[in-house]
Design a protein around this motif. Structure first.
Motif, PDB file in Angstrom:
ATOM      1  N   LEU A  57       0.830  -1.202   0.000  1.00  0.00           N
ATOM      2  CA  LEU A  57       0.000   0.000   0.000  1.00  0.00           C
ATOM      3  C   LEU A  57       0.865   1.253   0.000  1.00  0.00           C
ATOM      4  O   LEU A  57       1.946   1.277   0.610  1.00  0.00           O
ATOM      5  CB  LEU A  57      -0.915   0.028   1.229  1.00  0.00           C
ATOM      6  N   PRO A  58       0.409   2.324  -0.640  1.00  0.00           N
ATOM      7  CA  PRO A  58       1.122   3.606  -0.549  1.00  0.00           C
ATOM      8  C   PRO A  58       1.217   4.032   0.918  1.00  0.00           C
ATOM      9  O   PRO A  58       0.322   3.744   1.724  1.00  0.00           O
ATOM     10  CB  PRO A  58       0.232   4.568  -1.347  1.00  0.00           C
ATOM     11  N   ALA A  59       2.285   4.723   1.268  1.00  0.00           N
ATOM     12  CA  ALA A  59       2.536   5.066   2.663  1.00  0.00           C
ATOM     13  C   ALA A  59       1.367   5.793   3.312  1.00  0.00           C
ATOM     14  O   ALA A  59       1.003   5.525   4.468  1.00  0.00           O
ATOM     15  CB  ALA A  59       3.806   5.906   2.767  1.00  0.00           C
ATOM     16  N   CYS A  60       0.741   6.722   2.588  1.00  0.00           N
ATOM     17  CA  CYS A  60      -0.325   7.511   3.186  1.00  0.00           C
ATOM     18  C   CYS A  60      -1.558   6.665   3.496  1.00  0.00           C
ATOM     19  O   CYS A  60      -2.335   7.008   4.397  1.00  0.00           O
ATOM     20  CB  CYS A  60      -0.704   8.683   2.280  1.00  0.00           C
ATOM     21  N   GLU A  61      -1.761   5.573   2.768  1.00  0.00           N
ATOM     22  CA  GLU A  61      -2.894   4.691   3.031  1.00  0.00           C
ATOM     23  C   GLU A  61      -2.519   3.569   3.998  1.00  0.00           C
ATOM     24  O   GLU A  61      -3.372   3.035   4.707  1.00  0.00           O
ATOM     25  CB  GLU A  61      -3.410   4.077   1.719  1.00  0.00           C
ATOM     26  N   ILE A 126      -9.915   9.776   5.551  1.00  0.00           N
ATOM     27  CA  ILE A 126     -10.609   9.514   6.809  1.00  0.00           C
ATOM     28  C   ILE A 126      -9.677   9.790   7.981  1.00  0.00           C
ATOM     29  O   ILE A 126     -10.066  10.398   8.983  1.00  0.00           O
ATOM     30  CB  ILE A 126     -11.094   8.048   6.838  1.00  0.00           C
ATOM     31  N   TRP A 127      -8.428   9.367   7.847  1.00  0.00           N
ATOM     32  CA  TRP A 127      -7.448   9.504   8.927  1.00  0.00           C
ATOM     33  C   TRP A 127      -7.046  10.969   9.131  1.00  0.00           C
ATOM     34  O   TRP A 127      -6.904  11.433  10.266  1.00  0.00           O
ATOM     35  CB  TRP A 127      -6.229   8.654   8.610  1.00  0.00           C
ATOM     36  N   GLN A 128      -6.836  11.690   8.042  1.00  0.00           N
ATOM     37  CA  GLN A 128      -6.454  13.108   8.149  1.00  0.00           C
ATOM     38  C   GLN A 128      -7.449  13.882   9.001  1.00  0.00           C
ATOM     39  O   GLN A 128      -7.072  14.658   9.876  1.00  0.00           O
ATOM     40  CB  GLN A 128      -6.400  13.751   6.754  1.00  0.00           C
ATOM     41  N   ARG A 129      -8.713  13.672   8.749  1.00  0.00           N
ATOM     42  CA  ARG A 129      -9.747  14.429   9.457  1.00  0.00           C
ATOM     43  C   ARG A 129      -9.817  14.007  10.919  1.00  0.00           C
ATOM     44  O   ARG A 129     -10.076  14.828  11.796  1.00  0.00           O
ATOM     45  CB  ARG A 129     -11.085  14.225   8.759  1.00  0.00           C
ATOM     46  N   ALA A 130      -9.581  12.726  11.194  1.00  0.00           N
ATOM     47  CA  ALA A 130      -9.613  12.260  12.581  1.00  0.00           C
ATOM     48  C   ALA A 130      -8.432  12.803  13.377  1.00  0.00           C
ATOM     49  O   ALA A 130      -8.590  13.237  14.522  1.00  0.00           O
ATOM     50  CB  ALA A 130      -9.617  10.738  12.615  1.00  0.00           C
ATOM     51  N   VAL A 131      -7.254  12.791  12.767  1.00  0.00           N
ATOM     52  CA  VAL A 131      -6.063  13.316  13.445  1.00  0.00           C
ATOM     53  C   VAL A 131      -6.235  14.794  13.765  1.00  0.00           C
ATOM     54  O   VAL A 131      -5.853  15.274  14.830  1.00  0.00           O
ATOM     55  CB  VAL A 131      -4.812  13.082  12.569  1.00  0.00           C
ATOM     56  N   ALA A 132      -6.846  15.533  12.834  1.00  0.00           N
ATOM     57  CA  ALA A 132      -7.066  16.962  13.059  1.00  0.00           C
ATOM     58  C   ALA A 132      -7.975  17.210  14.249  1.00  0.00           C
ATOM     59  O   ALA A 132      -7.857  18.233  14.934  1.00  0.00           O
ATOM     60  CB  ALA A 132      -7.656  17.598  11.805  1.00  0.00           C
ATOM     61  N   LEU A 139     -10.279   8.797  16.489  1.00  0.00           N
ATOM     62  CA  LEU A 139      -9.205   8.007  15.900  1.00  0.00           C
ATOM     63  C   LEU A 139      -9.586   6.530  15.831  1.00  0.00           C
ATOM     64  O   LEU A 139      -9.304   5.851  14.843  1.00  0.00           O
ATOM     65  CB  LEU A 139      -7.916   8.174  16.707  1.00  0.00           C
ATOM     66  N   VAL A 140     -10.207   6.035  16.882  1.00  0.00           N
ATOM     67  CA  VAL A 140     -10.638   4.633  16.884  1.00  0.00           C
ATOM     68  C   VAL A 140     -11.632   4.388  15.757  1.00  0.00           C
ATOM     69  O   VAL A 140     -11.509   3.426  14.988  1.00  0.00           O
ATOM     70  CB  VAL A 140     -11.268   4.261  18.251  1.00  0.00           C
ATOM     71  N   THR A 141     -12.614   5.249  15.658  1.00  0.00           N
ATOM     72  CA  THR A 141     -13.619   5.107  14.601  1.00  0.00           C
ATOM     73  C   THR A 141     -12.975   5.208  13.220  1.00  0.00           C
ATOM     74  O   THR A 141     -13.276   4.420  12.317  1.00  0.00           O
ATOM     75  CB  THR A 141     -14.704   6.184  14.746  1.00  0.00           C
ATOM     76  N   ALA A 142     -12.079   6.183  13.046  1.00  0.00           N
ATOM     77  CA  ALA A 142     -11.426   6.377  11.750  1.00  0.00           C
ATOM     78  C   ALA A 142     -10.585   5.166  11.373  1.00  0.00           C
ATOM     79  O   ALA A 142     -10.519   4.794  10.191  1.00  0.00           O
ATOM     80  CB  ALA A 142     -10.556   7.627  11.787  1.00  0.00           C
ATOM     81  N   ALA A 143      -9.948   4.551  12.346  1.00  0.00           N
ATOM     82  CA  ALA A 143      -9.126   3.373  12.058  1.00  0.00           C
ATOM     83  C   ALA A 143      -9.973   2.238  11.509  1.00  0.00           C
ATOM     84  O   ALA A 143      -9.588   1.568  10.538  1.00  0.00           O
ATOM     85  CB  ALA A 143      -8.397   2.926  13.321  1.00  0.00           C
ATOM     86  N   HIS A 144     -11.136   2.017  12.097  1.00  0.00           N
ATOM     87  CA  HIS A 144     -12.022   0.957  11.609  1.00  0.00           C
ATOM     88  C   HIS A 144     -12.622   1.332  10.250  1.00  0.00           C
ATOM     89  O   HIS A 144     -12.779   0.468   9.380  1.00  0.00           O
ATOM     90  CB  HIS A 144     -13.115   0.687  12.640  1.00  0.00           C
ATOM     91  N   LEU A 145     -12.940   2.600  10.070  1.00  0.00           N
ATOM     92  CA  LEU A 145     -13.437   3.041   8.768  1.00  0.00           C
ATOM     93  C   LEU A 145     -12.365   2.901   7.693  1.00  0.00           C
ATOM     94  O   LEU A 145     -12.663   2.605   6.532  1.00  0.00           O
ATOM     95  CB  LEU A 145     -13.902   4.500   8.846  1.00  0.00           C
ATOM     96  N   ALA A 146     -11.100   3.117   8.069  1.00  0.00           N
ATOM     97  CA  ALA A 146     -10.000   2.999   7.113  1.00  0.00           C
ATOM     98  C   ALA A 146      -9.878   1.571   6.605  1.00  0.00           C
ATOM     99  O   ALA A 146      -9.660   1.336   5.411  1.00  0.00           O
ATOM    100  CB  ALA A 146      -8.696   3.449   7.759  1.00  0.00           C
ATOM    101  N   VAL A 147     -10.001   0.609   7.501  1.00  0.00           N
ATOM    102  CA  VAL A 147      -9.944  -0.796   7.074  1.00  0.00           C
ATOM    103  C   VAL A 147     -11.111  -1.102   6.143  1.00  0.00           C
ATOM    104  O   VAL A 147     -10.949  -1.737   5.100  1.00  0.00           O
ATOM    105  CB  VAL A 147      -9.960  -1.732   8.297  1.00  0.00           C
ATOM    106  N   ARG A 148     -12.296  -0.641   6.517  1.00  0.00           N
ATOM    107  CA  ARG A 148     -13.472  -0.878   5.671  1.00  0.00           C
ATOM    108  C   ARG A 148     -13.275  -0.239   4.300  1.00  0.00           C
ATOM    109  O   ARG A 148     -13.625  -0.834   3.270  1.00  0.00           O
ATOM    110  CB  ARG A 148     -14.727  -0.311   6.334  1.00  0.00           C
ATOM    111  N   ALA A 149     -12.730   0.979   4.272  1.00  0.00           N
ATOM    112  CA  ALA A 149     -12.510   1.660   2.994  1.00  0.00           C
ATOM    113  C   ALA A 149     -11.548   0.882   2.114  1.00  0.00           C
ATOM    114  O   ALA A 149     -11.753   0.764   0.899  1.00  0.00           O
ATOM    115  CB  ALA A 149     -11.981   3.074   3.246  1.00  0.00           C
TER     116      ALA A 149
END
Length: 406
Positions: A57-61, A126-132, A139-149
């Motif tokens: 995967l690309p580093a950002c993803e 998804i992660w950028q917005r959660a970190v902000a 962050l927990v929610t974004a992490a699970h959404l990232a896997v789903r994405a």
């Protein structure tokens, strides 16, 4: 890859080839039939297998997906496996990240009961917005959404075997081919270019390249005529098909009617018939958000809503032109096609960054061709067609130049 390795910003054929090469390299390394399923079943998959899926995967993803995988499964791993995984994928975590990872490792971090709906399709967005937000729960929610994405991204392309798979005319899963957006979304002032795309499509159909049923034909017509004076009649035909399929589905149970109910429901959601789309979703056992129907380009009537959603999440209203993961999302496709402005500089800059977001090519290559046609770059279009004839989208130099001179 260094900056010196990138093609010249004005060399559009080279930029196109570069983005295509990035996509092909990524697809060969990362997309396998088991990748999506392995991420979905992370708690029963070995850390070594999960690591092999994440590495290409690309580093950002990669980081947000790795974070989500660890939150899902890390508590079941041996201590040594946890340490190896975190050292490779989660180096230098922030204080909040470290605390969440420690809680997941000890098995004391609960899984979210329900994940929210999000318009963002890429883990990095998804992660950028959660970190902000700097909120642990976010962050927990974004992490699970990232896997789903990532699961959804893999599933979209896991069966691709060649370039032609990026632009099918058939509707095997309810999706419309992306190049039909070149007919439905651009403004009326682009009617000559639209006519050339239609001419190319008709040419391919008469050459018997595609197998089409009656549902395909009506679906294509409804989307292509979206926003026109006759769109109501075409949409009504699709609604009638959906009602008939739903009745048969409820009577006969699983079968081809269920398949057509799902695909027509997805199209109706895209066309703005949300109530009927929800009825179709209920018949096939879900809801539009579960099936990810909201990740689709939508007609001109929704441009204002899309723009509002984007500016609400970004301080820069033109940020969608520069962020690859936002620019390549389905909700931005209508913005790329909303007027007759040739945004070649922005597209060239994005395509030069294709290594960061390989999906730039399959998501925006037809949009790139549209803007080349708007700018009168017909020689470039001819070169691109020679590179990949199956991706010409009706905008080869011969067809597009004819439209400009009509």
């Amino acid at each position: 890859m260094t900056y010196d390795d990138l093609p010249d910003p004005q060399d559009h054929p080279a930029i196109h080839r570069h983005a295509l090469a990035c996509w092909q390299a990524f697809h060969a390394a990362a997309v396998t039939p088991d990748a999506a399923d392995s991420l979905r079943r992370a708690r029963s998959i070995s850390p070594a297998v999960l690591a092999s899926i994440l590495r290409p995967l690309p580093a950002c993803e990669r980081r947000p997906v790795a974070f989500g995988v660890f939150l899902r499964a890390g508590g079941k791993w041996r201590t040594v496996d946890q340490a190896v995984f975190l050292a490779e994928f989660m180096d230098a975590p922030t204080l909040v990240e470290r605390r969440l990872l420690e809680a997941a490792a000890s098995g004391t971090l609960p899984l979210p009961r329900r994940l929210p709906l999000t318009l963002d399709e890429f883990p990095s967005r998804i992660w950028q917005r959660a970190v902000a937000s700097a909120r642990p729960s976010r962050l927990v929610t974004a992490a699970h959404l990232a896997v789903r994405a990532m699961i959804q991204l893999y599933r979209q392309h896991e069966d691709d075997t060649g370039l032609a798979d990026l632009m099918p005319l058939q509707l095997p899963s309810g999706d419309l081919p992306p190049f039909l957006d070149l007919l439905a979304l651009p403004p009326p002032s682009c009617r000559k270019l639209k006519a050339r795309v239609i001419e190319r499509i008709i040419h391919e159909i008469r050459a018997d390249r595609y197998g089409m049923c009656q549902f395909d034909t009506r679906s294509h017509s409804a989307w292509m005529q979206s926003g026109s004076d006759v769109s109501g009649d075409h949409i009504a035909a699709v609604v009638d098909d959906a009602i008939r399929c739903m009745k048969l589905s409820l009577t006969r149970g699983k079968g081809i009617e269920m398949f057509h109910t799902r695909r027509l429901g997805k199209l109706l959601f895209r066309l703005g018939c949300r109530r009927m789309a929800r009825q179709c979703a209920r018949v096939v056992g879900g809801r539009p958000s579960r099936f990810r129907w909201h990740h689709q380009p939508i007609p001109a009537a929704g441009h204002a809503r899309i723009r509002k959603a984007i500016t609400r999440s970004d301080s820069d209203p033109d940020g969608w032109l520069t962020d690859p993961a936002l620019a390549a999302s389905a909700m931005c496709v209508p913005l790329w096609l909303a007027d007759a402005t040739a945004r070649l500089d922005a597209l060239a800059a994005l395509f030069r960054r294709a290594a960061e977001c390989p999906w730039i090519f399959p998501r925006l290559q037809h949009v790139y061709q549209w803007h080349l046609a708007l700018a009168g770059q017909f020689d470039v279009l001819r070169e691109i067609e020679q590179l990949a004839p199956e991706l010409a989208a009706g905008l080869s130099g011969r067809f597009a130049e004819g439209a400009s001179n009509a």
